[in-house]
Each structure stands twice: as C-alpha cells, then as structure tokens.
Design an enzyme around this catalytic site. Structure first.
Site, mmCIF file in Angstrom:
data_model
loop_
_atom_site.group_PDB
_atom_site.id
_atom_site.type_symbol
_atom_site.label_atom_id
_atom_site.label_comp_id
_atom_site.label_asym_id
_atom_site.label_seq_id
_atom_site.Cartn_x
_atom_site.Cartn_y
_atom_site.Cartn_z
ATOM 1 N N VAL A 16 -6.923 40.565 5.662
ATOM 2 C CA VAL A 16 -8.005 40.920 6.583
ATOM 3 C C VAL A 16 -7.473 41.167 7.992
ATOM 4 O O VAL A 16 -7.771 42.175 8.620
ATOM 5 C CB VAL A 16 -9.080 39.811 6.611
ATOM 6 C CG1 VAL A 16 -10.129 40.091 7.681
ATOM 7 C CG2 VAL A 16 -9.739 39.682 5.247
ATOM 8 N N ASP A 34 0.181 34.643 13.888
ATOM 9 C CA ASP A 34 0.155 33.956 12.594
ATOM 10 C C ASP A 34 1.146 32.804 12.657
ATOM 11 O O ASP A 34 2.233 32.940 13.246
ATOM 12 C CB ASP A 34 0.520 34.914 11.458
ATOM 13 C CG ASP A 34 0.053 34.416 10.097
ATOM 14 O OD1 ASP A 34 -0.841 35.047 9.503
ATOM 15 O OD2 ASP A 34 0.575 33.380 9.634
ATOM 16 N N ARG A 39 6.126 35.782 7.924
ATOM 17 C CA ARG A 39 5.180 36.902 8.001
ATOM 18 C C ARG A 39 5.385 37.670 9.307
ATOM 19 O O ARG A 39 5.397 38.907 9.311
ATOM 20 C CB ARG A 39 3.750 36.361 7.909
ATOM 21 C CG ARG A 39 2.651 37.412 8.060
ATOM 22 C CD ARG A 39 2.638 38.390 6.931
ATOM 23 N NE ARG A 39 1.410 39.181 6.907
ATOM 24 C CZ ARG A 39 1.292 40.345 6.296
ATOM 25 N NH1 ARG A 39 2.320 40.860 5.644
ATOM 26 N NH2 ARG A 39 0.138 40.993 6.307
ATOM 27 N N THR A 85 -10.880 31.182 3.978
ATOM 28 C CA THR A 85 -11.824 30.073 3.793
ATOM 29 C C THR A 85 -11.965 29.830 2.292
ATOM 30 O O THR A 85 -12.871 30.348 1.650
ATOM 31 C CB THR A 85 -13.197 30.392 4.426
ATOM 32 O OG1 THR A 85 -13.564 31.745 4.119
ATOM 33 C CG2 THR A 85 -13.159 30.224 5.927
ATOM 34 N N THR A 120 -15.282 34.262 6.017
ATOM 35 C CA THR A 120 -16.529 34.019 5.292
ATOM 36 C C THR A 120 -16.875 32.528 5.321
ATOM 37 O O THR A 120 -16.046 31.680 4.973
ATOM 38 C CB THR A 120 -16.405 34.483 3.836
ATOM 39 O OG1 THR A 120 -16.066 35.858 3.825
ATOM 40 C CG2 THR A 120 -17.711 34.273 3.084
ATOM 41 N N CYS A 260 -12.942 36.328 -2.718
ATOM 42 C CA CYS A 260 -14.334 36.511 -2.284
ATOM 43 C C CYS A 260 -15.343 36.174 -3.376
ATOM 44 O O CYS A 260 -16.064 35.192 -3.283
ATOM 45 C CB CYS A 260 -14.554 37.954 -1.818
ATOM 46 S SG CYS A 260 -13.788 38.332 -0.233
ATOM 47 N N ARG A 331 -4.538 35.458 -5.058
ATOM 48 C CA ARG A 331 -5.464 34.393 -4.673
ATOM 49 C C ARG A 331 -6.592 34.227 -5.691
ATOM 50 O O ARG A 331 -7.299 35.158 -6.010
ATOM 51 C CB ARG A 331 -6.064 34.690 -3.292
ATOM 52 C CG ARG A 331 -5.084 34.547 -2.143
ATOM 53 C CD ARG A 331 -5.723 34.964 -0.839
ATOM 54 N NE ARG A 331 -6.049 36.385 -0.821
ATOM 55 C CZ ARG A 331 -6.702 36.980 0.186
ATOM 56 N NH1 ARG A 331 -7.111 36.273 1.214
ATOM 57 N NH2 ARG A 331 -6.949 38.276 0.139
#
Length: 424
Positions: A16, A34, A39, A85, A120, A260, A331
């Site tokens: 995201v 980050d 990364r 989240t 979220t 999600c 994920r």
C-alpha cells in the site's frame, strides 16, 4: 496549510505505502519511511520486491527519498500511515503495528501537522486508539494543535489495471476544513476522483464493509459448490448459465485469503460484539470460507481412494502458494490450510510457485518451494493459484509430473472439465 507547502512522510512501504509514496513523489516532496532496513536498501537501489511499482515509475518519482531513521521525517507536516492491520490467532484485530506507528509519529508531531491513516480498521479505531497515542507522545491537543484524517487504501495487489490513481479515493478529516484539505491533497494524484465522507468513522466503516461484502458473496458461491458436488453438477457450468442474466454477480468459489478479504470482516465483527451485537451472517460466511482448505484436502484424498491410489505417504504437488494469481504476496494465504491438512494425513507435499520468494515462504510458513516439479512423481496435483505460468500449461505438461494413476484437482478452472478429475 497550502498544498505547495506540504512535505509528506509515508509510514510503511509495503504493497500500500510504496505505490502511494511513488505517486506523491512525482509531484510533492515525499519521504518514504519504513523500519525494515533491508526494504529501504532495496528501494534506494530502485528495486521493489512486491512488484507493485515498476522501475520506470520509481525513476519518475524524483521528489522522493527513503529512510528508516525517524529523525529524517521530523520536518514533514503530513504523515500518512499505511502499516498492516492483521488479526491474531484468536481472530481478533491486531492493532500493534498501528499503535507502534502512532507512537513513533507522536514523537515528531508538531503544531498544525496532519496525520492521515490508510490502514483498515473497525469504525472508531482512529479516534479511540490512535489519536490518544498521538496526544500522549506529542503533548499536543487533537483538533487544536494537530489534526487527523482517514482515507482507506484500496490497493489490489497484482492488479495492473486498477491502480492507485485510477481508483476513486474515500477521504475524511477530523474537521470539515481538514477534510477539504485532505480531499484536495489526494486529488493531486488520484485521477479517478474522490468521495468525501462526512466523518472518519463513516470512512472506516465504508472500507471494512467493502471486503466483508466480497467475503460473503464468495462464501455463498463456496457453499453452492459444496451442494453441486453432492448433486454431481459442475459448479462452473451452473455459474456460467446463471451468469447469462445481466444482474447475476460473477463470483467464483475458492480459497479466501490475503490481507483484506480474509481479515477485514473480523474487524467489523469485533466492534459489533463490543457494542453488544453478535453478527450472524458475517461470521457464518467467515466460518465457511475458512473451512475450504480442509474441504479441498478431503476431496483429494477421497478421489485418490476412489482410484485405488495408496494415500499413506502419497506424493502431492500443490501449484501455487500466494493468496492470488500473478502476485508474490503470501499474507494470509489459505493454500497453507490445504497443505497442513494433507500433511495431517501423512501425505508428502511439494509446493511449486514461481512467484514466491523462498526465504519469505520459509520464514512465514516453514515451507521451501521447489524449483521445478519432479517428473512422473506425483499421485495428485492441486492447482490452487491461477498464475499465468500455469495457464500456459497443457494437460500433457501436467502429465509429465504425475504417475500413470493420479488425480488432478483444478481449483481455478484452468483446464476444461474433461481434463481434470475434480473442480471446486
């Protein structure tokens, strides 16, 4: 604050955060932050291991820098938090990444700064959980010294058609003036336009029900597939026939994972139960979708027994580990449920997925994907993810990997009905 005076910090540079940072970085001075040093190192070298942003796009973002040092973002005046989240082992919201990020940003928060959350959450989380942390760490007063907005992410990993700039953005702010400013800020990069919600809580609720609705629709189709299997009817044929009507929704059965759809409904049900309502339909859909991995494994074993294939120590090839096609994202993949169930029955499982980072698979699931399937070795093949590489294969290509007597379970309708033993 004027848009021309904005300096943005994007906190969290995953699936995201990075696309958002790159879009802003083509127009506005932006710092990508980050805590993962590796990364940051890869991004500084122009590499994105998530494959969400191509190298050319990264080059175009001439106004962006990357850091893992909190001090480097202390002079920013807009902080956009895009951390994950997830849920815990008990299916409850795990807000720790959000709490840690709020804690860190609170340390560098200044008068008149704006913090925007994209992660979220359940309705009310921003005001009940995040803002108190910002106040405590900054010694500033909410809506007097600093302000907050919420603009939920709508990134679809691996989707090269629906990109950040072409998806309408929901925005909200802690005051009408802040909502308008945030609206104008996102309009600098979102060509699809924005939808300004009346409050942060409305924007939070809108996000969490988007994926809850999809989850329930898929749960219905999954349940239909269970019924049609018992009726000896092919589910895809039924769906194609029903789909000839203009208003029939084109959902397909399958494993429902990812960051999600398999997670967000639990955020909503958690809050619902907190305010005294026990959700019936949402949790029923979740239970059904969460059970599909065991169902798939059971169907494979049943089909093998019907073909007199010895189940104990049988060799199974699972093709696909990611939660969706043409994407390296692991994920909350529900393929792992299939694998775990097969191993419970003492079956040997090889996992083949050309999109997966092997080290990540080992770290997340203690699975090491193979480089290439063994020839004439497997008693069954389960096609779990519709990667383009798999779609290009023929039945003869699969037969190179199987023993003479075998089972092909095509979860994704990659092959015609007559070329597979089982379809979901």
């Amino acid at each position: 604050m004027k848009i021309k005076n904005v300096k943005i910090a994007i906190v969290g540079l995953g699936y995201v955060g990075l696309p958002l940072a790159i879009e802003f970085g083509t127009k506005i001075e932006t710092i990508g932050f980050d805590i993962n040093q590796a990364r940051i190192k890869e991004l500084k070298s122009g590499i994105d291991s998530t494959l969400e942003v191509d190298a050319d796009k990264m080059v175009q973002a001439t106004k962006i820098t990357y850091t893992n040092d909190l001090n480097d973002i202390s002079d920013c005046n807009i902080f956009i938090i895009t951390v994950p989240t997830p849920i815990d082992n008990y299916k409850n919201p795990d807000l720790s990444p959000l709490e840690i990020s709020s804690h860190n940003i609170g340390k560098v928060l200044k008068k008149n700064d704006i913090v925007i959350y994209e992660s979220t959450v359940y309705p009310g989380a921003t005001e009940e959980v995040c803002i108190p942390i910002l106040e405590e760490q900054s010694d500033l007063i909410f809506n007097q010294d600093f302000f907050v907005g919420y603009s939920p992410e709508r990134i679809n990993p691996g989707d090269k058609k629906h990109r950040l700039a072409t998806i309408k953005k929901v925005v909200s702010g802690s005051t009408p003036e802040i909502a308008e400013f945030i609206d104008q800020l996102y309009k600098t990069i979102i060509i699809a336009g924005t939808h300004k919600a009346s409050s942060i809580k409305v924007a939070e609720a809108a996000k969490v029900i988007e994926n809850t609705q999809r989850d329930l629709n898929i749960a219905l189709i999954n349940e239909l597939s269970l019924i049609f299997e018992r009726l000896r009817i092919d589910t895809l044929e039924v769906l194609e026939a029903a789909g000839s009507k203009w208003n029939f929704l084109p959902f397909r059965p399958g494993l429902v994972g990812g960051h999600c759809i398999g997670v967000d409904p639990y955020y909503l049900t958690y809050k619902a139960q907190e305010v005294g309502y026990h959700p019936e339909i949402i949790l029923a859909g979740r239970r059904l979708n969460d059970s599909m991995g065991k169902y798939v494994a059971a169907q494979v074993i049943k089909a093998m027994m019907n073909k007199d294939i010895e189940v104990n120590n049988a060799k199974i090839l699972v093709m696909g580990l990611t939660f969706k096609e043409n994407c390296p994202d692991l994920r909350n993949t529900k393929v792992i449920d299939v694998i775990s169930e097969l191993k419970e029955f003492n079956l040997y499982v090889d996992v083949y997925d050309p999109w997966v980072d092997k080290e990540e698979a080992r770290h997340e699931y203690a699975i090491t994907p193979i480089d290439i399937p063994k020839e004439h070795y497997y008693d069954a093949i389960i096609l779990t993810v519709a990667h383009d590489e798999f779609k290009k294969m023929s039945k003869n290509d699969l037969n190179k990997f199987t023993k003479n007597k075998h089972v092909i379970y095509d979860l994704k309708y990659i092959f015609p009905l007559e070329e597979s033993d089982l379809r979901l």
